[in-house]
Design a protein around this motif. Structure first.
Motif, PDB file in Angstrom:
ATOM      1  N   ALA A 134       0.855  -1.186   0.000  1.00  0.00           N
ATOM      2  CA  ALA A 134       0.000   0.000   0.000  1.00  0.00           C
ATOM      3  C   ALA A 134       0.889   1.232   0.000  1.00  0.00           C
ATOM      4  N   HIS A 142      -3.325  -0.785  -2.870  1.00  0.00           N
ATOM      5  CA  HIS A 142      -4.186   0.186  -2.190  1.00  0.00           C
ATOM      6  C   HIS A 142      -3.376   1.454  -1.962  1.00  0.00           C
ATOM      7  N   GLU A 177      -9.968   1.600  -9.603  1.00  0.00           N
ATOM      8  CA  GLU A 177     -10.442   0.359  -8.987  1.00  0.00           C
ATOM      9  C   GLU A 177     -11.061  -0.561 -10.032  1.00  0.00           C
ATOM     10  N   THR A 192      -7.531  -0.259  -4.974  1.00  0.00           N
ATOM     11  CA  THR A 192      -8.461   0.494  -4.125  1.00  0.00           C
ATOM     12  C   THR A 192      -7.765   1.745  -3.590  1.00  0.00           C
ATOM     13  N   SER A 193      -8.564   2.694  -3.106  1.00  0.00           N
ATOM     14  CA  SER A 193      -7.955   3.932  -2.641  1.00  0.00           C
ATOM     15  C   SER A 193      -8.888   4.680  -1.706  1.00  0.00           C
ATOM     16  N   SER A 207      -2.972   1.250   7.144  1.00  0.00           N
ATOM     17  CA  SER A 207      -3.958   1.877   6.269  1.00  0.00           C
ATOM     18  C   SER A 207      -5.270   2.084   7.001  1.00  0.00           C
ATOM     19  N   LEU A 216      -8.076   0.924   5.753  1.00  0.00           N
ATOM     20  CA  LEU A 216      -8.965  -0.160   5.345  1.00  0.00           C
ATOM     21  C   LEU A 216      -9.628  -0.770   6.571  1.00  0.00           C
ATOM     22  N   ASP A 268     -10.514  -6.197   5.061  1.00  0.00           N
ATOM     23  CA  ASP A 268      -9.694  -5.866   3.898  1.00  0.00           C
ATOM     24  C   ASP A 268      -8.211  -5.856   4.250  1.00  0.00           C
ATOM     25  N   ARG A 311      -5.376  -8.255   2.408  1.00  0.00           N
ATOM     26  CA  ARG A 311      -4.177  -7.708   1.774  1.00  0.00           C
ATOM     27  C   ARG A 311      -2.906  -8.251   2.429  1.00  0.00           C
TER      28      ARG A 311
END
Length: 337
Positions: free
Chosen positions: A13, A94, A126, A132-133, A315, A317, A321, A325
């Motif tokens: 990420a 991400h 995405e 993802t972001s 992150s 997330l 998630d 990851r």
């Protein structure tokens, strides 16, 4: 497998990326032509030659000039998607990207031009790339807190699509405590809080970011290593630091990558991640930061893997998630053993 190849395939990420700082010279020229904007360079090569900074302010001067070419939602969409394509090539899965709305509203653009353009670019990334972001709104610390509060007010219609607030721009002389009230309000709104501290500013700024702004994540934090009590606290609290080695080198925060504090941070148990900051200006995206630091200080495969894992753990997330990851990181490590 070489360490370079391992880094290339390692899922990761990116948590410290200024989207305006991913404006490559080629796109700058394309947008200048599209929008009929005059820029003070006559070639891509001239732009790259100008990227010779001695400090943060030298960089910021050209950074703000480059932002002048961003005029429409499509420009911001194209800027975001260009970054995500480059990040996906580095196996970034991400990204949590910063944007500086005041850079744009202060030159007359409505808040939504940047926000809607970036959000549409993130959605496209995405769909097309599987990356993802999340979007983080940063306040410019060289401006006053009243301007930051105005920006937060302007952002309210978009807050369901903005993950957090941050603090960037000129650090020295602008301590985190200057923004106490706007960060408190953002926290009450349910937004995550991050801040640049301890890049050029002293360890006292890191303490303020922790205690006054009550941040969830620390951007940079290099100068924390000057304060033994602060080192211990960061490690005990597992505060994620979003460290940017090539940025630190380019802005002369470190004189040589071999002097970078990341190995000592890891040794002391600090939750370090590696990021690219403003990659168009600082000469490298995420994998470049991993590789060049590894070459300079002799990072092991285990240390590289740990920082990739840290990037997902740090992150914003959700837990499921994050776990998915991190499982990708562990699977790559196991396959590459």
């Amino acid at each position: 497998m070489s360490l370079d190849a391992y880094i290339a395939g390692l899922p990761k990420a990116e948590l410290h990326l200024h989207i305006e700082g991913s404006l490559e010279p080629e796109l700058m020229f394309e947008l200048a032509r599209r929008n009929k904007v005059s820029i003070p360079f006559d070639s891509v090569e001239a732009v790259r030659a100008a990227y010779d900074f001695s400090n943060l302010q030298d960089f910021l001067d050209i950074y703000y000039a480059g932002a002048e070419v961003l005029r429409t939602e499509q420009d911001f969409h194209d800027l975001a998607l260009a970054y995500f394509r480059r990040a996906a090539a580095d196996n970034v899965r991400h990204a949590e990207i910063f944007f500086d709305p005041q850079t744009h509203t202060d030159r007359g653009l409505p808040f939504g031009v940047a926000a809607d353009g970036l959000l549409s670019g993130m959605k496209a990334a995405e769909t097309e790339l599987g990356v993802t972001s999340k979007l983080i709104l940063c306040f410019l610390r060289h401006l006053d807190e009243a301007a930051a509060i105005d920006t937060l007010n302007a952002a309210e219609p978009w807050l369901d699509r903005i993950a957090g607030v941050g603090l960037d721009s000129s650090e020295v002389g602008h301590p985190p405590s200057k923004f106490r009230h706007v960060f408190e309000r953002a926290g009450h709104m349910g937004l995550k809080r991050v801040a640049h501290a301890g890049e050029e500013g002293p360890p006292a700024y890191v303490w303020e970011a922790l205690d006054v702004l009550q941040i969830d994540r620390m951007d940079h934090g290099n100068r924390s290593m000057e304060d033994p009590r602060l080192i211990e606290r960061l490690a005990d609290e597992r505060m994620t630091l979003t460290v940017c080695p090539l940025s630190n080198l380019k802005l002369c925060v470190v004189r040589d990558l071999k002097d970078h504090p990341v190995p000592e941070m890891l040794r002391r148990g600090i939750h370090v991640t590696l990021n690219s900051d403003d990659p168009a200006y600082f000469g490298g995206y995420v994998n470049d930061n991993y590789r060049r630091l590894a070459d300079a200080v002799g990072l092991s495969r285990e240390q590289v893997t740990l920082m990739a894992r840290n990037s997902f753990e740090g992150s914003f997330l959700d837990a499921a998630d994050k776990a998915a990851r991190i499982a990708e990181v562990e699977a790559w490590a196991a396959r590459s053993a």
